[in-house]
Design an enzyme around this catalytic site. Structure first.
Site, mmCIF file in Angstrom:
data_model
loop_
_atom_site.group_PDB
_atom_site.id
_atom_site.type_symbol
_atom_site.label_atom_id
_atom_site.label_comp_id
_atom_site.label_asym_id
_atom_site.label_seq_id
_atom_site.Cartn_x
_atom_site.Cartn_y
_atom_site.Cartn_z
ATOM 1 N N GLY A 68 0.891 -1.329 0.119
ATOM 2 C CA GLY A 68 -0.024 -0.022 -0.062
ATOM 3 C C GLY A 68 0.681 1.412 -0.114
ATOM 4 O O GLY A 68 2.130 1.230 0.279
ATOM 5 N N VAL B 224 2.805 4.785 1.084
ATOM 6 C CA VAL B 224 3.625 4.982 1.856
ATOM 7 C C VAL B 224 2.703 5.664 3.245
ATOM 8 O O VAL B 224 1.800 6.671 2.881
ATOM 9 C CB VAL B 224 4.556 6.148 1.648
ATOM 10 C CG1 VAL B 224 4.274 7.279 1.117
ATOM 11 C CG2 VAL B 224 5.820 6.203 2.963
ATOM 12 N N LYS C 48 1.069 0.306 7.183
ATOM 13 C CA LYS C 48 1.354 -1.140 7.077
ATOM 14 C C LYS C 48 2.342 -1.581 8.168
ATOM 15 O O LYS C 48 1.963 -2.786 8.691
ATOM 16 C CB LYS C 48 2.279 -1.275 5.582
ATOM 17 C CG LYS C 48 1.620 -0.996 4.214
ATOM 18 C CD LYS C 48 2.411 -1.049 3.209
ATOM 19 C CE LYS C 48 3.603 -0.149 2.882
ATOM 20 N NZ LYS C 48 3.130 1.313 3.124
ATOM 21 N N ASP D 240 6.684 -7.446 5.140
ATOM 22 C CA ASP D 240 6.309 -5.989 5.221
ATOM 23 C C ASP D 240 6.909 -5.373 4.156
ATOM 24 O O ASP D 240 8.162 -5.686 3.920
ATOM 25 C CB ASP D 240 6.896 -5.341 6.632
ATOM 26 C CG ASP D 240 6.776 -3.681 6.726
ATOM 27 O OD1 ASP D 240 5.312 -3.515 6.134
ATOM 28 O OD2 ASP D 240 7.424 -3.251 7.172
ATOM 29 N N GLY E 202 -1.280 -5.136 -49.766
ATOM 30 C CA GLY E 202 -1.426 -3.752 -50.318
ATOM 31 C C GLY E 202 -0.144 -3.050 -50.876
ATOM 32 O O GLY E 202 -0.395 -1.990 -51.283
ATOM 33 N N SER E 203 0.956 -3.595 -50.637
ATOM 34 C CA SER E 203 2.031 -2.957 -50.897
ATOM 35 C C SER E 203 2.583 -3.091 -52.417
ATOM 36 O O SER E 203 3.431 -2.133 -52.847
ATOM 37 C CB SER E 203 3.145 -3.453 -49.928
ATOM 38 O OG SER E 203 3.517 -4.648 -50.245
ATOM 39 N N SER F 194 4.770 -12.660 -45.495
ATOM 40 C CA SER F 194 6.049 -13.007 -44.851
ATOM 41 C C SER F 194 6.217 -12.114 -43.672
ATOM 42 O O SER F 194 7.399 -11.525 -43.721
ATOM 43 C CB SER F 194 7.093 -13.446 -45.485
ATOM 44 O OG SER F 194 7.375 -12.582 -46.769
#
Lengths: 273, 632
Positions: free
Chosen positions: B19, B21, B25, B95, B464-465, B535
């Site tokens: 969690g 600071v 904790k 912790d 399409g190239s 490819s």
């Protein structure tokens, strides 16, 4: 797998990583229960062999029983034993409290031994449950020049991927027992039949020898700064039963740990185990 | 005490407390240890003395904050562990620091946990690290989470505020893809709802923290997953050659036929070795560090992955990693690191940063050139060597990796193969007892008769190239100039030779493998073979090059995605954008540009005629046999 199998397996994995990744490796043998378990685990990991030197950094002030134990099992376990001396008390830092200065002799002896042999990895049998700064250790802990521990900036360590690449002039501390507790150690000593020094046991009534009745050592260090606890536990089963119930910390008989708030932290930061 | 009561140590559950600071904790840990009676003798007095020396009220955090610097600054720097004993079970309480600066230490602590408690300050509410820690827990593979809303005493135990935090945070966790089991209102300082139900919050009907802990389960050991045993080392201390490693998943039995990846060698397990054991084991399972011997002497190295024959790991040299970055310098595309997957370590290059995540609102911030410290991103990683690995969702233990900068670990991540093929089939020669038969007519004889060498013109580029258009035009032009030439086109080949293949990454790889092999045979027969396939993967093209060797010429038919999408001659881009075509190159699957094509034809800049001329010039300069040379 039982809980003990899991602890054993994790330690074996760590020892094998250390052996694979570190060129010049040595294991510290303080002759206490933890380092005996550690040698035993090495024999498990390497199928009966201990493929690196085992080093006793000798303060010269251990109990005579410990020296006898060392000489017997070095032979019996076929160890490549190195014994290195520690500098005199006068060479230690006078700003430390008196008992911590005794502890520092060992740090200085270890530092000299590492330099002499060119070790890049030192396996030590510390555990997280022993002491609060040890609870913050990494399994593979990088040490700077002269063995200094930069505890404010430790590298990440997760998924059993260990930091094993180290800059020149530094070394790694490897801690294969970090995840064990004192009670785990005794359970394992019992299961495996691992020899330990009889100073850990209270003498049976009428038993000859120099041990005091109604007393035993829970943790072993230099004879002049280590004190026995009140206990009648004379067998492994009795020790385990006693530890299941006790709330006294393990190192209560080790005077050097608590002289001032940060004495032990200072010792460890400069390279104590 | 009778022996039965001295049974081996009890099972333990590992819990990490995370969690933001200052959300309490370390205080919660202190409370838990104290209220369960797990505090060692003298510790309470020692902490009291530390606090008095500093002239401050009693501070539970000092129990875990072992460093003087931590106590002096009132901040946890590194992770620590403490043992907690209850009547039912033992716990290891981890912790973890909540300060942003110490994320690396939080990860170190959390990665070993079975479950997590996320602490949120009731007054401050959800903060940056509350969210980020939740995100990291998921990446670290921790699935059991309970949320503790602390400092309820500071807000007068107000239920409305608690509900607000509970709803917002569970929504966040749902967004990541996992839920919180409980959300518990507590006051760690007062001990409310820790081990005892609090009179101050009668409106709360859920479990106390200690009850919630009791309901969490240890992470089950993955014994029922496919076998993965990464090789850690090979020992020869005596006459035995022992292969050691830890079984990450599954089971292994003596007699099993095992496969080593990526070498793809097989052998049978002759024995499972041990020392100080009653009898050598005949079976071992996930979690065990083992040593095995084989029935034949294979050359095996650290990093190989042992599996059973029918369920092997993926083989690839490119994959997507979702990673968290811990390095001080940003991670940058094009940079090299060391990659570790289980026991394998190889150099790796970051090919691309596909997307950065905003861990505050879980939004996708798109591609980037860099990942900042503590950033989370999807990156494409490429190695030279073939790796054996798994996808994290299937096998987490072999589906995760770390990156190292050569000294320290700087990232952790999980493997995702979406859009990338498993290269295993393409790498495996299935038939054995094959011998190469030498032709009596060599390539030079064929070239002499034809007047030109055979070879492969491998056209690659986006859909399409202009590959097919150019292929057919070049074929026509070369034919008219007297060349023996033939086009292998994608759609045509898929109607015959490759009619049994679909469009999964694996089938695409196999499609290209077959075309590469056929093109190589045609080239060897003396033809100029033009292949016209997207490819998209470098690995596939590299294999095609290996098949045809020096006769291979890679022609990159280049046009950017926007241009191709605008042309869209087959209407495929429109369908792909509507999601009707999965894994469409350029849209939902990657196109890996050639690194060193022999020829690049940019169809955005050049007309069809100019493009054809350029390719024909290339052929004229490379394939014609000089007449004088023919006569010699």
């Amino acid at each position: 797998m039982t809980p003990l199998d899991r602890l054993e397996s994790q330690s074996v994995y760590i020892l094998r990583e250390a052996f694979n990744r570190i060129d010049r490796l040595a294991m510290l043998w303080s002759l206490g229960k933890d380092s005996n378990v550690m040698i035993w685990l090495a024999k498990k990991a390497f199928f009966g062999h201990v493929p690196f030197p085992v080093m006793h950094v000798d303060t010269g002030k251990k109990f005579q029983e410990m020296y006898a134990f060392r000489d017997r099992y070095a032979k019996e376990w076929n160890l490549n034993l190195i014994v290195e001396d520690c500098p005199p008390y006068a060479a230690t830092d006078p700003t430390l409290p008196p008992n911590a200065r005794s502890g520092q002799r060992k740090t200085l002896g270890l530092r000299a031994a590492i330099a002499k042999h060119g070790f890049t990895g030192i396996i030590a049998g510390i555990r997280r449950d022993e002491e609060a700064t040890r609870a913050k250790e990494r399994v593979f802990s990088p040490r700077g020049d002269a063995g200094h521990w930069d505890f404010k900036d430790q590298p990440p360590e997760f998924w059993d991927q260990f930091n094993t690449d180290l800059p020149k002039g530094t070394h790694l501390r490897v801690h294969p027992l970090l995840h064990w507790t004192e009670l785990d150690i005794w359970h394992y000593v019992r299961r495996e039949g691992i020899p330990v020094i009889d100073l850990y046991f209270a003498p049976s009534p009428g038993e000859p020898g120099r041990r005091q009745p109604g007393k035993r050592y829970r943790s072993l260090g230099d004879e002049d700064i280590t004190f026995p606890i009140d206990s009648t536990a004379a067998t492994l089963d009795e020790i385990i039963a006693e530890l299941e119930a006790t709330k006294t910390p393990e190192r209560a008989g080790r005077a050097m740990d608590r002289e001032t708030e940060d004495a032990f932290e200072r010792l460890r930061a400069e390279g104590y185990m | 005490m009778p022996r039965s009561e001295l049974a081996a140590p009890r099972d333990q559950l590992r819990i990490v407390i995370v969690g933001h600071v200052d959300h309490g904790k370390s205080t919660l840990v202190g409370r838990l240890i104290h209220d369960t009676g797990s505090l060692p003798e003298g510790k309470f007095e020692a902490i009291k003395a530390m606090c008095e020396r500093r002239g401050m009220p009693f501070e539970w955090a000092f129990l875990m904050d072992a460093f003087q610097a931590e106590r002096d600054q009132g901040i946890t720097i590194d992770t620590a562990q403490i043992w907690l004993r209850t009547r039912h079970r033992d716990y290891v309480i981890i912790d973890a620091p909540g300060h942003r600066e110490f994320i690396k230490n939080m990860v170190t602590g959390a990665a070993t946990a079975d479950a997590a408690l996320v602490l949120i300050d009731a007054a401050q509410g959800i903060q940056q690290q509350s969210r980020f820690h939740g995100f990291l827990l998921n990446l670290l593979g921790i699935r059991q989470v309970a949320v503790v809303v602390n400092k309820m005493d500071m807000i007068g135990f107000a239920q409305a505020r608690f509900d607000e935090i509970r709803d917002a945070y569970t929504r966040y966790l749902d967004g990541i893809g996992f839920g919180a089991r409980y959300v518990i209102p507590v006051s760690a300082r007062n001990g409310d709802n820790i081990t005892e139900r609090a009179a101050s919050m009668r409106w709360y009907e859920g479990p106390t923290v200690i009850e919630a802990l009791a309901s969490l389960r240890p992470t089950p050991r993955p014994v029922d997953l496919p076998l993965r045993l990464p090789v850690q080392d090979v020992y020869k201390f005596d006459e035995r050659r022992i292969i050691v490693g830890r079984i990450e998943t599954g089971r292994l039995r003596v007699g099993d036929r095992v496969l080593f990846s990526p070498s793809n060698k097989t052998a049978h397990v002759a024995g499972i070795e041990g020392w100080n054991v009653v009898a050598p084991p005949i079976e071992a399972e996930a979690g065990q560090a083992v040593g095995i011997t084989l029935d034949e002497q294979l050359f095996v190295e650290r990093g190989a992955v042992i599996s059973l024959h029918d369920d092997p790991p993926i083989e690839t040299n490119v994959f997507r990693g979702r990673l968290f970055w811990l390095g001080r310098q940003p991670l940058a595309a094009g940079q090299d690191y060391r990659l570790r997957v289980a026991t394998r370590e190889v150099p790796v290059r970051v090919q691309q940063i596909e997307r950065l995540y905003d861990t505050e609102d879980l939004s996708d911030r798109g591609g980037a050139a860099e990942v900042p410290r503590h950033g989370v991103a999807d990156v494409i990683l490429r190695t030279r060597a073939i790796l054996a690995l798994d996808e994290a969702h299937a096998l987490p233990q072999t589906g995760r990796f770390v990156l190292s900068d050569g000294v320290n670990i700087v990232a952790g991540g999980i493997v995702d193969m979406k859009g990338y093929p498993n290269q295993r089939d393409a790498l495996t020669v299935k038939a054995s007892n094959l011998y190469t038969v030498k032709h009596r007519i060599g390539a030079e004889h064929r070239a002499t008769r034809n007047g030109h060498r055979g070879g492969v013109l491998w056209f690659t580029g986006l859909s399409g190239s202009g590959k097919s258009t150019l292929a057919m035009a070049v074929e026509q032009e070369l034919f008219q100039r007297g060349y023996n030439v033939y086009v292998l086109d994608g759609d045509n080949v898929r109607q015959g030779l490759n009619a049994n293949l679909g469009f999964s990454p694996e089938d695409r790889a196999e499609n290209i493998r077959r075309v590469g092999e056929v093109a190589a045979l045609f080239a060897d027969a003396g033809l100029i073979t033009i292949t016209s396939f997207i490819s998209p993967y470098r690995a596939d093209r590299r294999r095609a090059r290996e098949a045809a060797k020096e006769a291979f010429h890679e022609v990159y038919v280049r046009a950017d995605l926007a241009t191709c999408e605008q042309r869209d001659p087959k209407g495929l881009y429109r369908k792909a954008r509507r999601g009707e075509i999965p894994e469409f190159t350029g849209i939902s699957a990657p196109y890996e540009e050639p690194e060193a094509a022999e020829l690049i034809v940019d169809t955005k800049l050049l007309s069809v005629e100019e493009s054809v001329a350029r390719i024909v010039d290339y052929v004229e300069s490379r394939f014609i046999i000089a007449r004088s040379a023919v006569r010699d």
